[in-house]
Design an enzyme around this catalytic site. Sequence first.
Site, PDB file in Angstrom:
ATOM      1  N   GLY A  45       5.376   3.166   0.031  1.00  0.00           N
ATOM      2  CA  GLY A  45       5.976   3.975  -1.045  1.00  0.00           C
ATOM      3  C   GLY A  45       5.034   3.999  -2.230  1.00  0.00           C
ATOM      4  O   GLY A  45       3.825   3.811  -2.065  1.00  0.00           O
ATOM      5  N   SER A  54       0.851  -1.189   0.000  1.00  0.00           N
ATOM      6  CA  SER A  54       0.000   0.000   0.000  1.00  0.00           C
ATOM      7  C   SER A  54       0.885   1.238   0.000  1.00  0.00           C
ATOM      8  O   SER A  54       2.112   1.139   0.070  1.00  0.00           O
ATOM      9  CB  SER A  54      -0.885   0.003   1.247  1.00  0.00           C
ATOM     10  N   LYS A  55       0.239   2.381  -0.057  1.00  0.00           N
ATOM     11  CA  LYS A  55       0.965   3.658  -0.166  1.00  0.00           C
ATOM     12  C   LYS A  55       1.955   3.838   0.970  1.00  0.00           C
ATOM     13  O   LYS A  55       2.956   4.531   0.825  1.00  0.00           O
ATOM     14  CB  LYS A  55      -0.030   4.815  -0.172  1.00  0.00           C
ATOM     15  N   ARG A  56       1.648   3.208   2.084  1.00  0.00           N
ATOM     16  CA  ARG A  56       2.529   3.275   3.240  1.00  0.00           C
ATOM     17  C   ARG A  56       3.937   2.758   2.888  1.00  0.00           C
ATOM     18  O   ARG A  56       4.918   3.150   3.491  1.00  0.00           O
ATOM     19  CB  ARG A  56       1.834   2.358   4.254  1.00  0.00           C
TER      20      ARG A  56
END
Length: 480
Positions: free
Chosen positions: A257, A253-255
């Site tokens: 990167g 996920s965006k966490r």
Amino acid sequence: MGSDIRLRFAPSPTGWLHVGNARTAIYNWLQAQREDGVLILRIEDTDRVRSRRDFEQAILEDLTWLGVHWQEGPDRGGSSGPYRQSEREKIYLEYAQRLLSTGKAYPCYCTDEDLAVRRAEARALRRPPRYDGRCRGLSAAQRRKLEAQGIRPSIRFRADEEVITVTDQIRGMVSFPSGFVGDFVIIRSDGLPTYNFAAVVDDALMGITDVIRGEDHLSNTPRQIMLYRAMGFPVPRFAHHALLLGPDGHRLSKRHGATAVRLYREEGFLPQTLFNYLALLGWAIEGGAEVMDPAELVRHFDIKKVRAGSAVFDMDKLLWLNSQHMHFLSPEELAHHMQPFLEKAGLDTGSVDVSYLTAMAGAIRDNIQTLSQAAVPSAIFLKTPDLDEEAIKVLTLPGAREVLQAFRQEAERLCASSRLDPAALISAAMSRTGLKGKQLFMPLRAALTGSIRGPELQAVLGLLTREEIIRRLERALASL
Ligand code: GLU
């Protein structure tokens, strides 16, 4: 296209193309190529609030950039269109009507609020939060009464109690126990279809023979199989691949990167790198080849070889692979790919000619892993670089001044043409100073490039004009 095999990639246009979805698209494309089949692009935009046309456009662009091409889709038509679910609502209603008339579906008057309360109650009693079948057996009179109250029903599928077994090309036989699925909604009270229903109607009417998608949809598959059977459609072959994980073992996920293909493109990864990397995540070629182009991947691909276990997205590996693919490019091609990234970084590439950019690309290719990283080493050749702290330190060491003076004098003496012969210059400076190795090269590198790291010194000397070399040496001397 030679075979009857038909596959589809069915993104929801609620965001940019995620690398995990891109991998699904790539697997579908590889399988279609391998089987000489057709790939369909279907836009699943039934979520009216979150779906956006600009996202759809961006997904099409990113797929095209990656090299995933489809034969039928919203942009190119085909015999089983339309290819946007929002344009197929009538079709879903027609099939729902058929299920209603055969008693395989029924109108359900339970409101979202009622259902939420009952789900919470079931959870509290540790019972599965399945629909309790309240509207299953309503009489015609009861339905009329509820409708007279202005309640718009949803349409619910009557799920029989039966064990459903999915024969998955990646996972083998997967069985879902009887009662795993309760009666489920196929058309919401606002008249829009649910994902499971729309997907089955479309896959059937579009003649899809093989469904390849992420394992997050595995638990939907028993519902879908029930729907295929109830509507008398042949059930396609299924393959559910594992999802991508971040290095911490959680779903990517965006966490972790960047997750959007677009961001990798903007960062300067080559499309062939991302294609190669995603294709080989969760699947290895016997003999261990890792750097491959799409045609080679097609030759080796087999959906059955994709591992069921999850795959970890490894940024270092991706960077390594990109440098490998950049090495396969000719310096001309690399320069061509680099140019927009240099311009974006504020470097003026318009005032130098193509051969200069090409030589520059050749000189810096070992120093970069992405196209955007090309800006720093390229700056040495496109503008006068500032001296960084480490360079200043080197230039203030004892003996540095003498080295720079020796190079300047020799550069002036060896004036055969506007380009200096790097080997001749170095050997002349060597005999003049009696120095060699680091003591000779570091001050020169610092003065010419403003840094103590970077491309080969020979390449720097070979590319810069004699005047420019003298100018930079004088500038460094003046700063001492
Ligand atoms: N629109 C669904 C998704 O993006 C497609 C699932 C499927 O392939 O059936 O997850």
